[in-house]
Design an enzyme around this catalytic site. Structure first.
Site, PDB file in Angstrom:
ATOM      1  N   HIS A   9      -5.018  10.837  -8.198  1.00 57.61           N
ATOM      2  CA  HIS A   9      -5.939   9.920  -7.535  1.00 57.61           C
ATOM      3  C   HIS A   9      -6.412   8.790  -8.435  1.00 57.61           C
ATOM      4  O   HIS A   9      -6.306   8.854  -9.648  1.00 57.61           O
ATOM      5  CB  HIS A   9      -7.144  10.668  -6.956  1.00 57.61           C
ATOM      6  CG  HIS A   9      -8.083  11.241  -7.967  1.00 57.61           C
ATOM      7  ND1 HIS A   9      -8.013  12.545  -8.389  1.00 57.61           N
ATOM      8  CD2 HIS A   9      -9.121  10.705  -8.633  1.00 57.61           C
ATOM      9  CE1 HIS A   9      -8.969  12.793  -9.262  1.00 57.61           C
ATOM     10  NE2 HIS A   9      -9.655  11.679  -9.436  1.00 57.61           N
TER      11      HIS A   9
ATOM     12  N   GLU B 162      -3.980  -5.061  -2.088  1.00 61.44           N
ATOM     13  CA  GLU B 162      -2.730  -5.763  -1.788  1.00 61.44           C
ATOM     14  C   GLU B 162      -2.080  -5.085  -0.584  1.00 61.44           C
ATOM     15  O   GLU B 162      -2.085  -3.858  -0.475  1.00 61.44           O
ATOM     16  CB  GLU B 162      -1.800  -5.691  -2.997  1.00 61.44           C
ATOM     17  CG  GLU B 162      -0.504  -6.427  -2.823  1.00 61.44           C
ATOM     18  CD  GLU B 162       0.362  -6.398  -4.078  1.00 61.44           C
ATOM     19  OE1 GLU B 162       1.397  -7.075  -4.077  1.00 61.44           O
ATOM     20  OE2 GLU B 162       0.008  -5.704  -5.056  1.00 61.44           O
TER      21      GLU B 162
ATOM     22  N   HIS C  23      -6.344  -4.108  -8.499  1.00 59.63           N
ATOM     23  CA  HIS C  23      -6.340  -3.868  -7.062  1.00 59.63           C
ATOM     24  C   HIS C  23      -5.656  -2.552  -6.727  1.00 59.63           C
ATOM     25  O   HIS C  23      -4.936  -1.976  -7.545  1.00 59.63           O
ATOM     26  CB  HIS C  23      -5.630  -5.007  -6.320  1.00 59.63           C
ATOM     27  CG  HIS C  23      -4.181  -5.157  -6.680  1.00 59.63           C
ATOM     28  ND1 HIS C  23      -3.766  -5.981  -7.698  1.00 59.63           N
ATOM     29  CD2 HIS C  23      -3.061  -4.593  -6.168  1.00 59.63           C
ATOM     30  CE1 HIS C  23      -2.444  -5.917  -7.795  1.00 59.63           C
ATOM     31  NE2 HIS C  23      -1.992  -5.076  -6.876  1.00 59.63           N
TER      32      HIS C  23
END
Length: 179
Positions: free
Chosen positions: A26, A167, A121
């Site tokens: 994660h 994105e 991002h």
């Protein structure tokens, strides 16, 4: 299937034996208001909540989200089994909420793209970029860059409620990226 790595300076040709079996589980983002962040990631981005963990003594909560395709057995109901399952998955997003931030109207986390830059991002791939853009517009999701803008075409950037950039790519449109 055998994986062949691309070769560049600094890239190990083989995975070390001691690292075999490691799984990228994660990435964590801090969020101001979990209700707002969870609404975005589950209602707009289609993720599902795997597990919530509360730490009252330290005054924070963790929310683990992932995409579920509906074909597997899913997360177990037993709490311990579900926690183990959560930490064995790939591509999980952890949202960390430090209690009380939602009550401070001026509170903001650094998005990683303002100076000094650091984190950049997240990225979600979608089956149809134009359909995703229409969905994000309908949901009033802010764009940093639309697919037709800038020099990198067919790549979009949206922001989540905390200002983190996401994105958005359609893999079939990115076959020629980077030359």
């Amino acid at each position: 299937m055998t994986f062949r790595t691309e070769t560049y300076p600094g890239v190990a040709a083989e995975s070390p034996a001691a690292a075999r079996g490691f799984v990228f589980n994660h990435t964590m983002l801090r969020v101001k208001d979990p209700a707002v962040a969870l609404a975005f990631y589950t209602g707009t981005m289609g993720m599902r909540l795997l597990r919530k963990l509360d730490f009252p003594e330290m005054k924070f909560s963790l929310y683990f989200l992932a995409h579920a395709d509906g074909t597997g057995p899913g997360a177990p109901d037993d709490v311990a089994d579900r926690t183990e399952y959560t930490f064995s998955q790939r591509g999980v997003l952890e949202l960390t909420h430090n209690w009380g931030t939602e009550d401070d109207p001026d509170f903001r986390y650094h998005d990683g793209n303002a100076q000094p830059q650091g984190f950049g991002h997240l990225c979600f791939s979608v089956p149809d970029l134009q359909a995703a853009v229409q969905w994000f517009d309908a949901q009033q999701v802010p764009f940093k860059k639309r697919p037709e803008q800038g020099r990198m075409k067919d790549v979009a950037f949206i922001t989540d409620p905390d200002g983190y950039w996401i994105e958005i790519v359609q893999p079939s449109l990115n076959r020629a990226l980077g030359g």
